[in-house]
Design an enzyme around this catalytic site. Sequence first.
Site, PDB file in Angstrom:
ATOM      1  N   HIS A 192      42.479  38.498  44.268  1.00  0.00           N
ATOM      2  CA  HIS A 192      42.560  37.069  43.967  1.00  0.00           C
ATOM      3  C   HIS A 192      42.573  36.215  45.230  1.00  0.00           C
ATOM      4  O   HIS A 192      42.301  35.020  45.168  1.00  0.00           O
ATOM      5  CB  HIS A 192      43.720  36.750  43.009  1.00  0.00           C
ATOM      6  CG  HIS A 192      45.080  36.705  43.621  1.00  0.00           C
ATOM      7  ND1 HIS A 192      45.961  37.761  43.595  1.00  0.00           N
ATOM      8  CD2 HIS A 192      45.742  35.709  44.254  1.00  0.00           C
ATOM      9  CE1 HIS A 192      47.090  37.417  44.179  1.00  0.00           C
ATOM     10  NE2 HIS A 192      46.998  36.179  44.585  1.00  0.00           N
ATOM     11  N   SER A 223      50.916  36.900  48.741  1.00  0.00           N
ATOM     12  CA  SER A 223      49.861  37.711  48.153  1.00  0.00           C
ATOM     13  C   SER A 223      49.023  38.311  49.253  1.00  0.00           C
ATOM     14  O   SER A 223      48.645  37.628  50.201  1.00  0.00           O
ATOM     15  CB  SER A 223      48.983  36.867  47.245  1.00  0.00           C
ATOM     16  OG  SER A 223      49.546  36.834  45.986  1.00  0.00           O
ATOM     17  N   ASP A 255      44.641  44.796  42.324  1.00  0.00           N
ATOM     18  CA  ASP A 255      44.362  43.479  42.910  1.00  0.00           C
ATOM     19  C   ASP A 255      44.122  43.566  44.419  1.00  0.00           C
ATOM     20  O   ASP A 255      44.950  43.149  45.211  1.00  0.00           O
ATOM     21  CB  ASP A 255      45.540  42.543  42.594  1.00  0.00           C
ATOM     22  CG  ASP A 255      45.194  41.083  42.821  1.00  0.00           C
ATOM     23  OD1 ASP A 255      44.187  40.799  43.504  1.00  0.00           O
ATOM     24  OD2 ASP A 255      45.946  40.217  42.343  1.00  0.00           O
TER      25      ASP A 255
HETATM   26  N1  ARG Z   1      50.249  35.326  40.022  1.00  0.00           N
HETATM   27  C1  ARG Z   1      49.661  35.801  41.226  1.00  0.00           C
HETATM   28  C2  ARG Z   1      49.780  34.694  42.305  1.00  0.00           C
HETATM   29  O1  ARG Z   1      50.512  33.789  42.157  1.00  0.00           O
HETATM   30  C3  ARG Z   1      48.291  36.333  41.036  1.00  0.00           C
HETATM   31  C4  ARG Z   1      47.303  35.332  40.565  1.00  0.00           C
HETATM   32  C5  ARG Z   1      45.959  35.858  40.224  1.00  0.00           C
HETATM   33  N2  ARG Z   1      45.295  34.841  39.437  1.00  0.00           N
HETATM   34  C6  ARG Z   1      45.193  34.828  38.087  1.00  0.00           C
HETATM   35  N3  ARG Z   1      44.964  33.706  37.453  1.00  0.00           N
HETATM   36  N4  ARG Z   1      45.316  35.902  37.390  1.00  0.00           N
HETATM   37  O2  ARG Z   1      48.852  34.313  42.982  1.00  0.00           O
HETATM   38  N1  ASP Z   2      50.563  35.735  43.508  1.00  0.00           N
HETATM   39  C1  ASP Z   2      51.218  35.018  44.579  1.00  0.00           C
HETATM   40  C2  ASP Z   2      50.285  34.709  45.736  1.00  0.00           C
HETATM   41  O1  ASP Z   2      49.120  34.483  45.563  1.00  0.00           O
HETATM   42  C3  ASP Z   2      52.439  35.733  45.027  1.00  0.00           C
HETATM   43  C4  ASP Z   2      53.627  35.279  44.258  1.00  0.00           C
HETATM   44  O2  ASP Z   2      53.719  34.084  43.960  1.00  0.00           O
HETATM   45  O3  ASP Z   2      54.486  36.110  44.021  1.00  0.00           O
HETATM   46  O4  ASP Z   2      50.691  34.523  46.857  1.00  0.00           O
END
Ligand code: ARG
Ligand code: ASP
Length: 695
Positions: free
Chosen positions: A83, A627, A219
């Site tokens: 991502h 991330s 990921d």
């Molecule tokens: N939640 C994770 C972060 O905050 C991964 C996001 C990946 N994006 C998604 N829409 N699935 O970035």
């Molecule tokens: N998914 C998040 C990022 O892109 C990490 C998180 O918020 O835990 O940095």
Amino acid sequence: MRFLKFILCFIIIQVSAQQGGMWIPSLLEGMNENEMQSLGSNLTAKDIYDVNNSSLKDAIGHFNGGCTSEVISPKGLLLTNHHCGFSQIQSHSSLENDYLKDGFWAMSFDEEIPNEGLYVEFIVRIEDVTDAMLAGLTEDLSSKEKQSKIDINRNGVVKKVQKEDWQDIKIRPFYKGNQYYLFVTERFKDIRLVGAPPSSIGKFGSDTDNWVWPRHTGDFSMFRIYADKDNRPAEYSKDNQPYTPKHFLPVSLDGIEEGDFTMVFGFPGRTNEYLPTVAVEQITQKVNPSNIAIREAALKVIDAHMKVDDKIRIQYASKQARIANAWKKWIGETQGIEKSGAIDIKRQFEIDFKKAVKEKGLEDKYGTVLSEFETLYEEFETINIKRNGFVEVFIRTNELMYMMFQLAQMENAANKSDAAFEKAKASVINRLKGIHKNYNVNVDKGVFESVMPIYSDKIDASIYDKTAFTDLDTALNMLEGSAKTVLKNLNKDAAYIYAKPMIVEFYTSLEPEYQRINSKINTLQAKYMEALMTAMPEERYFPDANSTLRITYGKVNGYSPRDAIYYNPVTYLDGVIEKYVPGDYEFDVPQKLRDLYKAKDYGQYADVNGKLPVCFLGTNHTTGGNSGSPAIDAEGNLVGLNFDRVWEGTMSDIYYDPEICRNIMVDLRYVLFIIDKYAGAKHLIDEMTLVHPKK
Ligand code: ARG
Ligand code: ASP
């Protein structure tokens, strides 16, 4: 301030099971080093951060300012999340070469794809510049005077720093401006795409599984850093060479088990761990629900289009992911604050704080801080919600309104000077081209019809049929000619006529009013931070995340989100197959992966139990920006790749609860398995150093 620093040096911090905190890597000696070792680490502070020798920090790169990445080979091979590389992968994708859907693997250096604008930045060294930055700052100065004093001090500090020509300097406030640190950095600008799994692996589970455990997402994506012939940062050139890093992380094939030490090393973006209760209430009960409603309305439209049209799926992939990610996080955050009883716990903490202030005779100085917060946040509420709403509608979700927002800024510039107009016009043209690269008028009109009613009661979707800006050619036509001509035409455009009054309202009243109160809140927050550290020095304080390099550590650990439920900390490929829904938008599994599963063809990547690990959980305190951060074992080897947090713990940005806040990492063995067995890119594995620290 100096008094405060003095106190900080003598804070006795209890080493307890309660972790959390994002620490400055140059200050680990003592408390953090001891605590890490008590959790099982064999690393010294110097192994992690050293100015004179290479250390772990030399392998950690800030990826395009928003994510983290790490070097994993002597040839500059770089690992980050799928991502995090998503918009690069998308930008090279088309219906013919659908790298989002099918993945991409460069089989030689020649096939690696350059990415305009993408950069990776390393930290050369960190210095405490608090004294120099705060010199001459006395209590009696107004906040404006303070700011200009700080600016002068900053110039003085910058002038004295020793650095190489190709290096840069950053100075950042910590503890709400009670301390300052300087960073010497190196920014590499030739970063090429090396590999990415298909979205059915790299984004497996998509929005349904996002922010959720149990998780089965691979990921990750891979890039390579290129440098000039002297191994220094350089703009893209075909003559550049793969970068030789000061340090790269060896990869452990032994993995982890529950209870193992892990640390996460990266660039967390923003936390707000020391907010007063009123602020937490306002965010979770007022602002989040309002923002959630707008994003939900937008997503309904975008999702429906993406599901039935492949071209739109590719065009809107990145935008949709961005909108969906915060939308879902806010929902979890609000629920988590409620369920963890954070409001009551914070209230109790504030009672203790008031008591300490009284006992220490600090009432004159800090006695009214909390009640001042009450007043300010009350005053802030309406404007805070409205301004957030504007941002959500005009900047984050509706593209036509975003174009109008840019155009209004250009009109503003035209009122200043011709030069300002030309500059603004060039930037608008760039933005318009960027938007129209991935624009679908039906999607955007649908978004408009569903989000605008939440912000305003004046809705007129017929502007979509009249405006010049839903098409790039007619849009660019509108921008031809002198300022006078452009503005005359612009002010006849239906969409501009519609949007302008709301944008003018934003600039003339919403934004100034928001900033006026917000800057008072910030000043008070700085005072509160100082008050906390002075009145309750025995508590443990870490500086809120601010996109600078930090370390957080903990253990591999499951958790119990509800009565009688315990979540194991490790998932396996078996779980991917359990979730498999043929042809599904989120849960399809590629044939080849199913075949490998059937044959149990895991090579050297299986766990001792014969299964193939996919993801695992830890008690590392992370946030957005972490991330792509490496999860590092007790010996300094790479064991995982951080990418998310669990649903029940997404409130950790404002309240860290060690019971249920967990970060989610991909097991590096799954990453290697996908590269080797799935993609057949064994040459990349051969570049790495694979180790067996447990054998
Ligand atoms: N939640 C994770 C972060 O905050 C991964 C996001 C990946 N994006 C998604 N829409 N699935 O970035
Ligand atoms: N998914 C998040 C990022 O892109 C990490 C998180 O918020 O835990 O940095």
